[in-house]
Design an enzyme around this catalytic site. Structure first.
Site, mmCIF file in Angstrom:
data_model
loop_
_atom_site.group_PDB
_atom_site.id
_atom_site.type_symbol
_atom_site.label_atom_id
_atom_site.label_comp_id
_atom_site.label_asym_id
_atom_site.label_seq_id
_atom_site.Cartn_x
_atom_site.Cartn_y
_atom_site.Cartn_z
ATOM 1 C CB CYS A 159 -43.780 -36.477 10.929
ATOM 2 S SG CYS A 159 -44.842 -36.209 12.353
ATOM 3 C CB CYS A 177 -50.333 -32.038 9.751
ATOM 4 S SG CYS A 177 -50.087 -32.667 11.429
ATOM 5 C CB CYS A 222 -46.938 -31.073 7.628
ATOM 6 S SG CYS A 222 -45.247 -31.051 8.279
ATOM 7 C CB CYS A 244 -37.850 -21.942 17.747
ATOM 8 S SG CYS A 244 -39.221 -23.098 17.832
ATOM 9 C CB CYS A 254 -38.766 -21.585 21.383
ATOM 10 S SG CYS A 254 -40.400 -22.107 20.809
ATOM 11 C CB CYS A 280 -45.006 -20.439 21.286
ATOM 12 S SG CYS A 280 -44.959 -19.946 19.553
ATOM 13 N NE ARG A 293 -42.329 -15.548 16.340
ATOM 14 C CZ ARG A 293 -42.495 -16.385 17.368
ATOM 15 N NH1 ARG A 293 -43.005 -17.576 17.158
ATOM 16 N NH2 ARG A 293 -42.135 -16.035 18.577
HETATM 17 N N1 SAM Z 1 -44.278 -31.923 14.859
HETATM 18 C C1 SAM Z 1 -44.565 -30.901 15.779
HETATM 19 C C2 SAM Z 1 -46.027 -30.509 15.790
HETATM 20 O O1 SAM Z 1 -46.676 -30.579 14.751
HETATM 21 O O2 SAM Z 1 -46.524 -30.131 16.832
HETATM 22 C C3 SAM Z 1 -43.721 -29.658 15.617
HETATM 23 C C4 SAM Z 1 -43.340 -29.154 14.235
HETATM 24 S S1 SAM Z 1 -44.685 -28.623 13.215
HETATM 25 C C5 SAM Z 1 -43.899 -28.496 11.627
HETATM 26 C C6 SAM Z 1 -44.996 -26.976 13.768
HETATM 27 C C7 SAM Z 1 -46.062 -26.171 13.084
HETATM 28 O O3 SAM Z 1 -45.615 -25.696 11.820
HETATM 29 C C8 SAM Z 1 -47.386 -26.828 12.753
HETATM 30 O O4 SAM Z 1 -48.235 -26.933 13.834
HETATM 31 C C9 SAM Z 1 -47.954 -25.859 11.726
HETATM 32 O O5 SAM Z 1 -48.743 -24.886 12.367
HETATM 33 C C10 SAM Z 1 -46.712 -25.235 11.094
HETATM 34 N N2 SAM Z 1 -46.572 -25.632 9.675
HETATM 35 C C11 SAM Z 1 -46.156 -26.838 9.228
HETATM 36 N N3 SAM Z 1 -46.181 -26.875 7.879
HETATM 37 C C12 SAM Z 1 -46.631 -25.671 7.462
HETATM 38 C C13 SAM Z 1 -46.886 -25.101 6.186
HETATM 39 N N4 SAM Z 1 -46.717 -25.804 5.060
HETATM 40 N N5 SAM Z 1 -47.339 -23.839 6.124
HETATM 41 C C14 SAM Z 1 -47.527 -23.130 7.259
HETATM 42 N N6 SAM Z 1 -47.308 -23.608 8.499
HETATM 43 C C15 SAM Z 1 -46.871 -24.876 8.598
HETATM 44 C C1 DTB Z 2 -44.960 -22.024 13.706
HETATM 45 O O1 DTB Z 2 -46.093 -21.622 14.046
HETATM 46 N N1 DTB Z 2 -44.479 -21.949 12.470
HETATM 47 C C2 DTB Z 2 -43.155 -22.532 12.399
HETATM 48 C C3 DTB Z 2 -42.872 -22.890 13.886
HETATM 49 N N2 DTB Z 2 -44.097 -22.576 14.534
HETATM 50 C C4 DTB Z 2 -42.361 -24.199 14.240
HETATM 51 C C5 DTB Z 2 -43.016 -23.620 11.409
HETATM 52 C C6 DTB Z 2 -43.417 -23.234 9.997
HETATM 53 C C7 DTB Z 2 -43.139 -24.380 9.109
HETATM 54 C C8 DTB Z 2 -43.360 -24.067 7.671
HETATM 55 C C9 DTB Z 2 -43.100 -25.233 6.810
HETATM 56 C C10 DTB Z 2 -41.680 -25.749 6.849
HETATM 57 O O2 DTB Z 2 -40.719 -24.949 6.723
HETATM 58 O O3 DTB Z 2 -41.493 -26.958 6.941
HETATM 59 FE FE1 SF4 Z 3 -45.604 -34.105 11.919
HETATM 60 FE FE2 SF4 Z 3 -45.690 -31.998 10.343
HETATM 61 FE FE3 SF4 Z 3 -47.840 -32.698 11.717
HETATM 62 FE FE4 SF4 Z 3 -45.691 -31.685 13.019
HETATM 63 S S1 SF4 Z 3 -46.988 -30.626 11.539
HETATM 64 S S2 SF4 Z 3 -46.937 -33.473 13.584
HETATM 65 S S3 SF4 Z 3 -44.053 -32.496 11.722
HETATM 66 S S4 SF4 Z 3 -46.870 -33.905 10.087
#
Ligand code: SAM
Ligand code: DTB
Ligand code: SF4
Length: 326
Positions: free
Chosen positions: A56, A60, A63, A100, A131, A191, A263
């Site tokens: 990606c 973030c 992530c 989802c 979702c 959501c 949630r």
């Molecule tokens: N790329 C898209 C976005 O960011 O909108 C969708 C997928 S993204 C992984 C969805 C959500 O997962 C993020 O907004 C964040 O709140 C959550 N998330 C990602 N990595 C995480 C982590 N290490 N711990 C907790 N929540 C996480």
């Molecule tokens: C949300 O609030 N948490 C989920 C879902 N929406 C998409 C994602 C959590 C991701 C945790 C890190 C991972 O497994 O990559």
């Molecule tokens: Fe990309 Fe992860 Fe950020 Fe979603 S949360 S935009 S997958 S870097």
């Protein structure tokens, strides 16, 4: 039961005073709010699938899927529809009511849309709620997804507007609010929640909840994630949060958005049963169900079912909200 109307005029000060309450008072209020809108012993379960993993372009800091950090995660191409349907079928058989689909995109490209529309149509045909979380979407994409049968779109605020710049620089808070507005305008359920434990202060948690709860319509689903610290991400190594501060965030979300599903989201893998039980007592009535979140581990399904049984929780179908049933 008489339901007080939901409020949309919360102030930061009163929200902070909820965070500062004695825990017993907070949980009592959260239970009252939950019971005004839901059967308190029902739990909604959603299963996640990463349909496009890694690589990606966003930064973030939490992530594992950002290409800016070396987390050892292998980037993959968009999954084929057949595999997605096989996973959705398994999720349904295991008891999930919502499926989802997540993609590590900044936003979906035009060429991706027909593929994800096909996936949504077919998942919906299995009788599951659908979702998706694909990053930023514009008004036109939101309409296309709605027409495909998408029930919920997930897009998180993640934290307060003030703290946001410490975590993400490649898109703004306003970009996120714009996407949420497109989702709402298209008639989909929203959501939207955030992450706790990223080094934010209590006033950041409070400010994020004020932004969510002062929306003209509350997000129907509010995921509260505990940061999963992943090796290679900039947030790895932060001091662990007091789990009771996480419980408080859930309780305050429940009080401010009483008719929404709150949630208990990422982070359950490192929580024991007693802490999860406390989150449910604080008003969480939904979880992510299945051995994996998107890329990281989540508790095994049979362990969740055992916990529900010990707590007398019943997995609810989609329409267990009392106001829906009326
Ligand atoms: N790329 C898209 C976005 O960011 O909108 C969708 C997928 S993204 C992984 C969805 C959500 O997962 C993020 O907004 C964040 O709140 C959550 N998330 C990602 N990595 C995480 C982590 N290490 N711990 C907790 N929540 C996480
Ligand atoms: C949300 O609030 N948490 C989920 C879902 N929406 C998409 C994602 C959590 C991701 C945790 C890190 C991972 O497994 O990559
Ligand atoms: Fe990309 Fe992860 Fe950020 Fe979603 S949360 S935009 S997958 S870097």
């Amino acid at each position: 039961m008489m339901q007080a109307p939901t409020r949309h005029n919360w102030t930061l000060d009163e929200t902070l005073s909820w965070f500062a309450k004695p825990m017993n008072d907070l949980i009592f209020e959260a239970q009252m709010a939950l019971r005004a809108h839901f059967n308190p012993n029902d739990i909604q379960v959603s299963t996640l699938l990463s349909i496009k993993t890694g690589g990606c372009p966003e930064d973030c800091n939490y992530c594992p899927q950002s290409s800016k950090f070396d987390t050892g995660l292998k980037a993959e191409k968009l999954m084929d529809t057949q595999t997605v349907i096989a996973e959705a079928t398994r999720a349904k058989q295991a008891g999930a009511s919502r499926f989802c689909m997540g993609a590590a995109w900044r936003s979906p490209k035009e060429r991706d849309m027909p593929k994800v529309i096909e996936m949504i149509t077919q998942v919906k045909a299995l009788g599951l709620e659908t979702c998706a979380t694909f990053g930023m979407i514009d008004a036109n994409q939101a309409t296309q997804l709605k027409e495909a049968g998408l029930d919920y779109y997930n897009h998180n605020l993640d934290t307060s507007e003030e703290f946001y710049g410490e975590i993400i620089t490649t898109r703004t808070y306003q970009d996120r609010l714009d996407t949420l507005q497109h989702v709402r305008n298209a008639g989909m359920n929203v959501c939207c929640g955030g992450i706790v434990g990223m080094g934010e202060a209590v006033h950041d948690r409070a400010a994020m909840l004020v932004t969510l709860a002062n929306m003209p319509t509350h997000p129907e689903s509010v995921p509260i994630n505990m940061l999963v610290q992943v090796e290679g991400t900039p947030l790895k190594g932060l001091a662990a949060l007091d789990p009771l501060d996480f419980v408080r965030t859930i309780a305050v979300a429940r009080i401010m958005m009483p008719a929404s599903y709150v949630r208990l989201s990422a982070g359950r893998e490192t929580m024991d049963d007693a802490l999860q039980a406390l989150c449910f007592a604080a008003g969480a009535n939904s979880i992510f169900y299945g051995e994996k979140l998107l890329t990281t581990a989540n508790p095994a399904q049979h362990d969740d079912m055992k916990l529900f049984e010990r707590l007398g929780l019943k997995v609810a179908s989609a329409a267990s909200r009392m106001s829906d049933a009326a």
